[in-house]
Enzyme design. Structure first.
Site, PDB file in Angstrom:
ATOM      1  N   ASN A  95      -0.782  -9.763  -6.648  1.00  0.00           N
ATOM      2  CA  ASN A  95      -0.553 -10.006  -5.227  1.00  0.00           C
ATOM      3  C   ASN A  95      -0.248 -11.484  -4.975  1.00  0.00           C
ATOM      4  O   ASN A  95      -0.743 -12.373  -5.686  1.00  0.00           O
ATOM      5  CB  ASN A  95      -1.719  -9.516  -4.353  1.00  0.00           C
ATOM      6  CG  ASN A  95      -3.073 -10.062  -4.743  1.00  0.00           C
ATOM      7  OD1 ASN A  95      -3.296 -10.450  -5.880  1.00  0.00           O
ATOM      8  ND2 ASN A  95      -3.998 -10.071  -3.801  1.00  0.00           N
ATOM      9  N   VAL A  96       0.594 -11.702  -3.986  1.00  0.00           N
ATOM     10  CA  VAL A  96       1.008 -13.058  -3.605  1.00  0.00           C
ATOM     11  C   VAL A  96       0.872 -13.153  -2.091  1.00  0.00           C
ATOM     12  O   VAL A  96       1.630 -12.514  -1.350  1.00  0.00           O
ATOM     13  CB  VAL A  96       2.462 -13.341  -4.050  1.00  0.00           C
ATOM     14  CG1 VAL A  96       2.874 -14.749  -3.612  1.00  0.00           C
ATOM     15  CG2 VAL A  96       2.614 -13.195  -5.568  1.00  0.00           C
ATOM     16  N   CYS A 143       1.758  -7.234  -1.896  1.00  0.00           N
ATOM     17  CA  CYS A 143       0.804  -6.573  -2.772  1.00  0.00           C
ATOM     18  C   CYS A 143       1.287  -6.644  -4.224  1.00  0.00           C
ATOM     19  O   CYS A 143       2.481  -6.831  -4.491  1.00  0.00           O
ATOM     20  CB  CYS A 143       0.642  -5.104  -2.378  1.00  0.00           C
ATOM     21  SG  CYS A 143      -0.389  -4.824  -0.924  1.00  0.00           S
ATOM     22  N   GLU A 175       1.773  -4.360  -6.235  1.00  0.00           N
ATOM     23  CA  GLU A 175       2.735  -3.302  -6.538  1.00  0.00           C
ATOM     24  C   GLU A 175       4.156  -3.721  -6.171  1.00  0.00           C
ATOM     25  O   GLU A 175       5.124  -3.225  -6.763  1.00  0.00           O
ATOM     26  CB  GLU A 175       2.359  -2.019  -5.800  1.00  0.00           C
ATOM     27  CG  GLU A 175       1.047  -1.390  -6.275  1.00  0.00           C
ATOM     28  CD  GLU A 175      -0.199  -1.934  -5.576  1.00  0.00           C
ATOM     29  OE1 GLU A 175      -0.137  -3.044  -5.017  1.00  0.00           O
ATOM     30  OE2 GLU A 175      -1.222  -1.251  -5.597  1.00  0.00           O
ATOM     31  N   CYS A 193      -2.939   0.733  -1.961  1.00  0.00           N
ATOM     32  CA  CYS A 193      -2.956   0.957  -0.510  1.00  0.00           C
ATOM     33  C   CYS A 193      -1.868   1.972  -0.136  1.00  0.00           C
ATOM     34  O   CYS A 193      -1.016   2.334  -0.960  1.00  0.00           O
ATOM     35  CB  CYS A 193      -2.766  -0.360   0.239  1.00  0.00           C
ATOM     36  SG  CYS A 193      -1.084  -1.019   0.206  1.00  0.00           S
ATOM     37  N   CYS A 202       1.707   0.935  -0.656  1.00  0.00           N
ATOM     38  CA  CYS A 202       2.061   0.833  -2.080  1.00  0.00           C
ATOM     39  C   CYS A 202       2.162   2.205  -2.735  1.00  0.00           C
ATOM     40  O   CYS A 202       2.921   2.379  -3.690  1.00  0.00           O
ATOM     41  CB  CYS A 202       1.074  -0.073  -2.796  1.00  0.00           C
ATOM     42  SG  CYS A 202       1.333  -1.790  -2.287  1.00  0.00           S
TER      43      CYS A 202
END
Ligand code: THU
Length: 134
Positions: free
Chosen positions: A47-48, A58, A60, A91, A94
């Site tokens: 995640n960024v 996320c 993903e 989530c 995602c």
């Protein structure tokens, strides 16, 4: 890909390695995700986050980007971890991201063991719906 052909330990290792690169100064909740492609590659992402919180990517998101950067294809198996290396459920957004690139019978490690994509996102909206004529 049959369940016994998936090296779940290797996928978890790749997810943990990705998690260690996370940029999560706001939530302090690093996430790593890794997936096995149908042709045997492992792709991963972390995640960024962003000072504009809602802009956060996320893990993903990075994973599906890497999927395409490294040749595309379909995802056969998926593993997501939190900062402690524990299994994390993707989530809702995602799950939709993963659904787009699922191989038939795609498996996910979940907090309840291995499940299929169809179990974690039943009755999903997908590319096929766009082909329906009204
Ligand atoms: N996060 C992911 O990277 N993937 C998920 O499927 C769940 C949530 C991240 C987003 C945010 O940086 C942090 O977890 C806390 O929500």
């Amino acid at each position: 890909m049959p369940e016994h052909d998936v090296d779940w330990a290797a996928l978890r290792d790749a997810a943990v390695t990705a998690m260690e690169q996370a940029y999560a100064p706001y939530s302090k909740f690093p996430v790593g995700a890794a997936a096995l492609t149908e042709d045997g590659r492992i792709v991963s992402g972390c995640n960024v986050e962003n000072a504009s919180y809602g802009v956060t990517l996320c893990a993903e998101c990075a994973l599906v980007g890497q999927l395409h950067l490294t040749g595309g294809g379909r995802l056969a198996a998926f593993y997501c971890v939190d900062g402690q290396g524990n299994v994390l459920m993707p989530c809702g957004r995602c799950r939709q991201l993963l659904y787009e690139f699922r191989a038939p019978g795609m498996q996910l490690m979940t907090t309840q063991g291995i499940k299929t994509m169809d179990q974690v996102l039943p009755d999903a909206f997908g590319p096929e719906n766009l082909e329906e004529t009204t």
